[in-house]
Design a protein around this motif. Structure first.
Motif, PDB file in Angstrom:
ATOM      1  N   ARG A   3     -63.686  32.922  53.286  1.00 36.47           N
ATOM      2  CA  ARG A   3     -64.766  33.760  52.739  1.00 36.47           C
ATOM      3  C   ARG A   3     -65.146  33.328  51.327  1.00 36.47           C
ATOM      4  O   ARG A   3     -66.260  33.556  50.879  1.00 36.47           O
ATOM      5  N   LEU A   4     -64.181  32.694  50.627  1.00 37.25           N
ATOM      6  CA  LEU A   4     -64.503  32.211  49.279  1.00 37.25           C
ATOM      7  C   LEU A   4     -65.591  31.143  49.356  1.00 37.25           C
ATOM      8  O   LEU A   4     -66.511  31.107  48.533  1.00 37.25           O
ATOM      9  N   ASN A   7     -58.493  26.486  43.154  1.00 30.83           N
ATOM     10  CA  ASN A   7     -57.605  27.393  43.883  1.00 30.83           C
ATOM     11  C   ASN A   7     -56.537  26.644  44.677  1.00 30.83           C
ATOM     12  O   ASN A   7     -55.829  27.249  45.488  1.00 30.83           O
ATOM     13  N   GLU A  19     -67.727  30.838  51.856  1.00 30.32           N
ATOM     14  CA  GLU A  19     -68.949  31.500  52.312  1.00 30.32           C
ATOM     15  C   GLU A  19     -69.620  32.207  51.137  1.00 30.32           C
ATOM     16  O   GLU A  19     -70.841  32.157  50.971  1.00 30.32           O
ATOM     17  N   SER A  20     -68.801  32.846  50.327  1.00 34.89           N
ATOM     18  CA  SER A  20     -69.327  33.538  49.157  1.00 34.89           C
ATOM     19  C   SER A  20     -69.996  32.552  48.199  1.00 34.89           C
ATOM     20  O   SER A  20     -71.093  32.805  47.689  1.00 34.89           O
ATOM     21  N   ALA A  21     -69.349  31.411  47.988  1.00 38.26           N
ATOM     22  CA  ALA A  21     -69.917  30.390  47.108  1.00 38.26           C
ATOM     23  C   ALA A  21     -71.247  29.898  47.663  1.00 38.26           C
ATOM     24  O   ALA A  21     -72.226  29.715  46.926  1.00 38.26           O
ATOM     25  N   SER A  22     -71.286  29.727  48.967  1.00 39.83           N
ATOM     26  CA  SER A  22     -72.496  29.248  49.619  1.00 39.83           C
ATOM     27  C   SER A  22     -73.635  30.263  49.466  1.00 39.83           C
ATOM     28  O   SER A  22     -74.775  29.908  49.138  1.00 39.83           O
ATOM     29  N   VAL A  23     -73.319  31.545  49.674  1.00 40.58           N
ATOM     30  CA  VAL A  23     -74.324  32.597  49.509  1.00 40.58           C
ATOM     31  C   VAL A  23     -74.850  32.611  48.065  1.00 40.58           C
ATOM     32  O   VAL A  23     -76.025  32.861  47.810  1.00 40.58           O
ATOM     33  N   VAL A  41     -64.629  25.838  43.585  1.00 43.69           N
ATOM     34  CA  VAL A  41     -63.822  26.853  44.278  1.00 43.69           C
ATOM     35  C   VAL A  41     -62.547  26.258  44.889  1.00 43.69           C
ATOM     36  O   VAL A  41     -61.451  26.758  44.646  1.00 43.69           O
TER      37      VAL A  41
END
Lengths: 244, 220
Positions: free
Chosen positions: B116-117, B139, B119-123, B135
């Motif tokens: 999801r990290l 990490n 996906e979040s970055a992509s969004v 990201v």
């Protein structure tokens, strides 16, 4: 800047087949039981999943069109997306998280103020509470100045007090931003408080049946008479999600 | 006692580790998050150094990097010097032989990341390459450190491949493992002992560092 979506996708247990629209400045809720395809829809809108066919139009921009073979990638869609469990970047502080997709640095402190978390600016996500993380996630989503805001059950893991506080924030944001907002929830009370329109769904399609189970009455659910069904739902007692 | 082979081993391991991580980290990222068709064939190819005897692997490299090989000829034409029997040559050989020792732990580290990290970055407008730097890498630092230490340790112990590509040129390709082999062949056991103990200490320190890092990771 309205959103128009027409989506079809074969899932493992059923076929998702739905169309809906949401004008700018309004909040549309996709409501339904777990596993009804709500999150799939919101992921498709974000470009994280691809439908088998259909189209997604956001104002003059075509985000997806199977016939014209258009598929805009996620990073070009200009979205804000708040996940069910805030997915903040663990290596960044709250303010760095909010600034991650932000092109206007002055927005960051303003959004931290709006979310009432300026005192958490330097903290890492692991050192703040779930409610504070969701506030930060909402600030992060807004900082990218989205043209469409997607909220995937953002309050489901929060206590009632925090949930109500964040719901008020969403209502304020809805008034201030003139963009479509899509909320996914299985909590009808929440839907009633926040929504201008509700699309009730079951097994990937619009369905009144799910609403009917709560009080034995089919509530009118369609884009055309949103006001009626909202009034009806608002008259229902208590937190309906607890009866689901 | 001549410690030049040990210093050369440390230099080889250092350079190889840095270059290998620069190559292996993006490769592992693609393999984990954006697998393409035919990925199994690629992964099997990358794992060959784990199962092929080092001398056989070294022989194939010699055929490619030698004066009659494609890469060797290109190098000779471009720079006017042979690739084999040089420090550069053994760095390339050690890199190719060390790929699975870098890629496998990096893949393991990246696979543990919450998708999801990304996906979040992509969004939030992040491209795939930008998400890798902003990201994924920050990490994955403990995992990257473990991979680096493993690569370093593996290269320190490299023998067969280095012998095939580099031979035993003092100060250029005669690393510690080859020097020990030659001392034993010449029955110069005192030098063999000294160099072996030095290698043992370096290797133990490295493994200790890996284990401490892993314990720290588990605790986190």
């Amino acid at each position: 800047m309205p959103l128009e979506a027409r989506l079809r996708k074969e899932l493992s247990n059923f076929q998702l087949d739905i169309s809906f629209s949401c004008p700018a400045g309004e909040l549309l809720t996709l409501a339904g039981p777990s596993g009804s395809g709500k999150t799939t829809i919101i992921r498709i809108l974000a470009g994280l999943d691809t439908p088998d066919s259909g189209s997604i139009q956001l104002a003059s921009r075509t985000l997806y069109d199977s016939r014209k073979k258009i598929r805009l990638n996620t990073q070009s869609r200009k979205l804000g997306y708040v996940f069910q469990e805030a997915s903040l970047f663990p290596h960044l502080s709250v303010s760095q998280n909010v600034a991650f997709g932000c092109k206007t640095p002055s927005l960051v402190p303003a959004l931290l103020d709006l979310m009432e978390i300026p005192q958490l600016a330097d903290r890492k996500p692991a050192r703040i509470s779930g409610g504070e993380r969701q506030r930060a996630a909402l600030a992060q989503a807004l900082a990218s100045e989205p043209e469409l805001l997607l909220l995937d059950e953002p309050f489901s893991a929060l206590d009632i007090k925090t949930r109500h506080s964040l719901q008020q924030k969403i209502l304020r944001i809805k008034e201030q931003l003139n963009i479509p907002i899509i909320l996914v929830t299985h909590d009808l009370q929440e839907a009633a408080v926040l929504s201008d329109r509700i699309v009730a769904m079951e097994e990937g399609k619009r369905s009144d049946g799910w609403l009917k189970r709560f009080d034995g009455t089919v509530l009118p659910v369609s884009d055309r008479n949103a006001a009626d069904h909202l009034t009806a739902i608002k008259q229902l007692p208590g937190d309906l999600s607890s009866t689901a | 006692m001549d410690y030049t082979p040990l210093i050369l081993s440390l230099q080889l391991a250092g350079v190889t580790t840095i270059l290998l991580l620069l190559f292996a980290a993006p490769l592992a990222y693609v393999l984990v998050f954006y697998p393409m068709r035919g990925i199994t064939f690629v992964e099997s190819l990358l794992g060959l150094p784990l199962v092929l005897p080092p001398t056989v692997f070294g022989f194939f490299l010699l055929m490619v990097m030698g004066p009659e090989g494609v890469v060797g000829r290109l190098h000779q034409n471009a720079l006017g010097s042979p690739l084999i029997f040089t420090f550069g040559g053994i760095v390339i050989a050690a890199m190719l032989h060390g790929i699975p020792y870098a890629v496998q732990p990096l893949k393991g580290t990246f696979a543990k990341l919450d998708r999801r990290l990304l996906e979040s970055a992509s969004v939030l407008g992040c491209s795939r390459s930008s998400a890798f730097f902003r990201v994924v890498l920050p990490n994955s630092l403990p995992g990257i450190a473990s991979a680096a230490i493993l690569c370093f340790a593996h290269t320190m112990g490299e023998f067969g491949v280095i012998l095939m590509i580099g031979g035993s040129i003092p100060g250029e390709t005669k690393v510690a493992s080859i020097a020990v082999f030659e001392y034993v062949e010449a029955m110069r056991y005192q030098e063999a002992w000294q160099l072996s103990i030095a290698l043992l200490l370096v290797s133990y320190t490295i493994l200790l560092a890996v284990n401490l890092l892993e314990r720290k990771n588990h605790a986190a």
